[in-house]
Design a protein around this motif. Structure first.
Motif, PDB file in Angstrom:
ATOM      1  N   VAL A  30       0.912  -1.307   0.130  1.00 60.47           N
ATOM      2  CA  VAL A  30      -0.254   0.352   0.189  1.00 60.47           C
ATOM      3  C   VAL A  30       1.271   0.848   0.162  1.00 60.47           C
ATOM      4  N   THR A  31       1.688   1.492   0.702  1.00 65.51           N
ATOM      5  CA  THR A  31       3.007   2.103   0.693  1.00 65.51           C
ATOM      6  C   THR A  31       3.329   2.490  -0.577  1.00 65.51           C
ATOM      7  N   LEU A  32       3.332   1.436  -1.314  1.00 65.60           N
ATOM      8  CA  LEU A  32       4.407   1.681  -3.003  1.00 65.60           C
ATOM      9  C   LEU A  32       3.444   2.479  -3.683  1.00 65.60           C
ATOM     10  N   PHE A  33       1.947   1.589  -3.552  1.00 65.14           N
ATOM     11  CA  PHE A  33       1.362   2.101  -4.744  1.00 65.14           C
ATOM     12  C   PHE A  33       0.923   3.987  -4.073  1.00 65.14           C
ATOM     13  N   GLY A  34       0.529   3.833  -2.732  1.00 58.58           N
ATOM     14  CA  GLY A  34      -0.152   5.083  -2.704  1.00 58.58           C
ATOM     15  C   GLY A  34       1.179   6.557  -3.094  1.00 58.58           C
ATOM     16  N   SER A  35       2.442   5.844  -2.292  1.00 65.66           N
ATOM     17  CA  SER A  35       3.831   6.556  -3.431  1.00 65.66           C
ATOM     18  C   SER A  35       3.746   7.212  -4.782  1.00 65.66           C
ATOM     19  N   LEU A  36       3.778   6.261  -5.682  1.00 60.34           N
ATOM     20  CA  LEU A  36       3.606   6.375  -7.290  1.00 60.34           C
ATOM     21  C   LEU A  36       2.369   7.292  -7.532  1.00 60.34           C
ATOM     22  N   LEU A  37       1.276   7.173  -7.089  1.00 60.98           N
ATOM     23  CA  LEU A  37       0.244   8.166  -6.959  1.00 60.98           C
ATOM     24  C   LEU A  37      -0.119   9.517  -5.977  1.00 60.98           C
ATOM     25  N   ALA A  38       1.137   9.605  -5.374  1.00 57.94           N
ATOM     26  CA  ALA A  38       1.326  10.738  -4.401  1.00 57.94           C
ATOM     27  C   ALA A  38       2.579  11.976  -4.784  1.00 57.94           C
ATOM     28  N   ALA A  39       2.963  10.722  -6.153  1.00 58.61           N
ATOM     29  CA  ALA A  39       4.465  11.353  -6.500  1.00 58.61           C
ATOM     30  C   ALA A  39       3.915  12.286  -8.312  1.00 58.61           C
ATOM     31  N   LEU A 133      10.960   1.493  -8.654  1.00 57.94           N
ATOM     32  CA  LEU A 133      10.298   1.111  -9.519  1.00 57.94           C
ATOM     33  C   LEU A 133      10.008   2.830 -10.359  1.00 57.94           C
ATOM     34  N   LEU A 134      10.009   3.776  -9.825  1.00 57.95           N
ATOM     35  CA  LEU A 134       9.893   5.000 -10.313  1.00 57.95           C
ATOM     36  C   LEU A 134      11.051   5.267 -11.557  1.00 57.95           C
ATOM     37  N   THR A 135      12.440   5.068 -11.371  1.00 60.38           N
ATOM     38  CA  THR A 135      13.514   5.063 -11.233  1.00 60.38           C
ATOM     39  C   THR A 135      12.945   4.058 -12.948  1.00 60.38           C
ATOM     40  N   GLU A 136      12.576   3.511 -12.508  1.00 56.91           N
ATOM     41  CA  GLU A 136      12.333   1.812 -13.553  1.00 56.91           C
ATOM     42  C   GLU A 136      11.604   2.307 -14.662  1.00 56.91           C
ATOM     43  N   LEU A 137      10.732   3.318 -14.286  1.00 57.40           N
ATOM     44  CA  LEU A 137       9.434   3.862 -14.974  1.00 57.40           C
ATOM     45  C   LEU A 137       9.991   4.974 -16.084  1.00 57.40           C
ATOM     46  N   ARG A 138      10.842   5.662 -15.183  1.00 56.30           N
ATOM     47  CA  ARG A 138      11.766   7.162 -15.981  1.00 56.30           C
ATOM     48  C   ARG A 138      12.220   6.705 -17.236  1.00 56.30           C
ATOM     49  N   ARG A 139      13.514   5.618 -16.580  1.00 59.96           N
ATOM     50  CA  ARG A 139      14.204   5.311 -17.552  1.00 59.96           C
ATOM     51  C   ARG A 139      14.074   4.556 -18.715  1.00 59.96           C
ATOM     52  N   LEU A 140      12.197   3.794 -18.556  1.00 64.25           N
ATOM     53  CA  LEU A 140      11.438   3.275 -19.543  1.00 64.25           C
ATOM     54  C   LEU A 140      10.815   4.435 -20.452  1.00 64.25           C
ATOM     55  N   VAL A 147       9.787  13.684 -12.047  1.00 65.84           N
ATOM     56  CA  VAL A 147       8.731  13.307 -11.295  1.00 65.84           C
ATOM     57  C   VAL A 147      10.057  12.512 -10.122  1.00 65.84           C
ATOM     58  N   ARG A 148       9.160  12.982  -8.388  1.00 68.22           N
ATOM     59  CA  ARG A 148       9.718  12.460  -7.830  1.00 68.22           C
ATOM     60  C   ARG A 148       8.803  11.995  -6.426  1.00 68.22           C
ATOM     61  N   VAL A 149       9.423  11.033  -5.583  1.00 68.54           N
ATOM     62  CA  VAL A 149       8.626  10.633  -4.612  1.00 68.54           C
ATOM     63  C   VAL A 149       8.413  11.632  -3.246  1.00 68.54           C
ATOM     64  N   PRO A 150       7.526  12.141  -3.397  1.00 71.49           N
ATOM     65  CA  PRO A 150       7.325  13.342  -2.197  1.00 71.49           C
ATOM     66  C   PRO A 150       7.489  12.517  -1.159  1.00 71.49           C
ATOM     67  N   VAL A 151       8.248  13.747   0.525  1.00 71.85           N
ATOM     68  CA  VAL A 151       7.444  13.468   1.430  1.00 71.85           C
ATOM     69  C   VAL A 151       6.548  13.420   1.782  1.00 71.85           C
ATOM     70  N   THR A 152       5.813  12.984   2.094  1.00 67.66           N
ATOM     71  CA  THR A 152       3.906  13.057   2.932  1.00 67.66           C
ATOM     72  C   THR A 152       3.786  11.338   3.581  1.00 67.66           C
TER      73      THR A 152
END
Length: 456
Positions: A30-39, A133-140, A147-152
């Motif tokens: 939940v933290t993983l995908f919640g962080s992606l949505l927050a990003a 995962l966000l790093t890999e998505l940016r690479r692809l 975009v970055r994972v925000p501190v929240t």
């Protein structure tokens, strides 16, 4: 009851390792995908259109939906096994005047304490996974470059709240049986099980299976240009069907065990007969062991066949480059779902086998030797694997057929035979050693002491 719950965690940490691992995965997911949505929400509106593919919002929503539901499926299964493993101790508490409310409070206290213990590691793992995962998505090229994972703290708090809610609900259902019966009957109930599947559970299972069938129809009727939506509907259908299998599991497991019992007795007359008798007499326990194996095979098989079918469909349409990101996402999702299912398989099989310690001791007291018990467990492990693979393969076949009907127009999908065989072999390599190693540990020690409950 709070002090008693913490005392149980300190005294028997290994008994709560399975629920802890499942809750850890749930919090991290939940933290993983919640962080992606927050990003995605924190990114400037002008930058959201700079990426190719479905985008962060779709990845966090559609792909995260399946992963989160699977994680919570694993939590429910692990907590149910953990509470059933404590039936004898909870029954003893009932006989010394513990009320049903106190029993339920004890189980709730264990769930809350376990969730809080794994919360911080789960948060850290989820945030780290989101950044990776966000790093890999940016690479692809599937995420904007800036975009970055925000501190929240919001994804973390949502993960903790969701894990607590699901964990408490699962524990309440699992503790219901032991807390509602009379104290004297509770002690007997801890060593027996109902002979038949209850009508409410069977009806609920049939309703869930019907819902899965509707999702399959939805997936099969999606137009070819909506292959992503068809894939998500098919994958969600497979998870719903597996939930239905879990509900009707004792009934289905009894039928399949009866079908496999005759060849089992013929191949191993002594150990096979004893294993067949145990599997038929304890269909609910067999169902608990079979469901995670079916989850592993069903989800992995569905993802593998859908990915191969999508690749062939894209090649035929000369759109291989357009499907590359979809294939990568499905492979990443497959790895995550396989990890969840593997954890569920090992957790449940260890718990289900360990709770039979006293039954093994009784068999030893009436003359069974340790080698005979291990041969019986080997036969049971073979049947458990076979039943789980058959149920999982049936679910995977239905889901992938619906997906194939959408993207190719034919209900016959492209099957990666080698990869599917590897999945079945992996399920066997998880199931058989988990049962045998736990059984080997469970039959150690003096039989008379184990029957009396002196060791656990």
């Amino acid at each position: 009851m709070a002090a008693l719950a913490l005392g149980q965690l300190r005294r028997r940490p290994a008994a709560f390792a399975g629920p802890a691992a499942a809750l850890f995965l749930a919090v991290a997911t939940v933290t993983l995908f919640g962080s992606l949505l927050a990003a995605h929400l924190a990114a400037p509106a002008s930058a959201r259109g700079e990426a190719d593919g479905p985008g962060l919002a779709v990845i966090a929503g559609a792909f995260g939906e399946i992963a989160v539901l699977t994680a919570f499926f694993v939590v429910v299964n692990a907590l149910g096994s953990a509470v059933r493993r404590q039936h004898h101790e909870l029954a003893l508490l009932r006989t010394i005047a513990a009320t049903p409310r106190q029993t339920r409070r004890l189980v709730r206290g264990q769930v809350v304490a376990t969730t809080l213990l794994v919360a911080v590691p789960g948060w850290a793992a989820g945030v780290a996974a989101a950044r990776r995962l966000l790093t890999e998505l940016r690479r692809l090229g599937m995420a904007p470059p800036d975009v970055r994972v925000p501190v929240t703290p919001l994804p973390m708090l949502a993960a903790l709240a969701a894990a607590l809610a699901v964990g408490l609900a699962a524990a309440a259902v699992a503790a219901r049986r032991i807390s509602r019966v009379a104290p004297a009957a509770a002690l007997t109930a801890s060593t027996t099980e109902h002979a038949r599947t209850g009508a409410p559970r069977l009806l609920a299972g049939l309703g869930v299976l019907a819902g899965g069938a509707l999702l399959l129809r939805l997936a099969a009727t999606r137009p070819e240009e909506q292959a992503d939506k068809a894939g998500q509907a098919a994958l969600l259908a497979s998870l719903v069907l597996l939930a239905g299998v879990a509900l009707v599991g004792p009934f289905a497991a009894r039928l399949l065990a009866a079908a496999l019992g005759a060849p089992l007795r013929a191949l191993a007359p002594g150990a096979g007969w004893l294993a067949d008798a145990h599997l038929r007499g304890y269909a609910r326990r067999l169902s608990s062991a079979v469901v995670p194996v079916a989850l592993l095979v069903g989800l992995s098989g569905t993802m593998l066949v859908m990915t191969r079918t999508a690749e062939h469909s894209a090649s035929a349409a000369a759109a291989g480059a357009a499907s590359a990101t979809d294939v990568w996402l499905r492979q990443a999702e497959l790895a995550m779902l396989a990890c969840f299912a593997a954890v569920s398989t090992v957790n449940t099989l260890v718990a289900v086998t360990a709770e039979r310690r006293r039954a093994f001791a009784l068999l030893r007291l009436v003359g069974a030797t340790r080698p005979q018990l291990m041969r019986m467990l080997a036969a049971e492990a073979a049947v458990t694997t076979a039943v789980g693979v058959l149920l999982g393969a049936a679910v995977a076949g239905a889901a992938s057929s619906a997906f194939s009907a959408s993207v190719t127009g034919s209900p016959v999908p492209s099957v990666p035979v080698a990869a599917c065989a590897f999945t079945v072999a992996g399920a066997a390599l998880l199931t058989v050693p988990a049962i045998l190693l736990t059984g080997l540990r469970a039959i150690r020690g003096p039989a008379a002491e184990l029957v009396g409950g002196g060791r656990d």
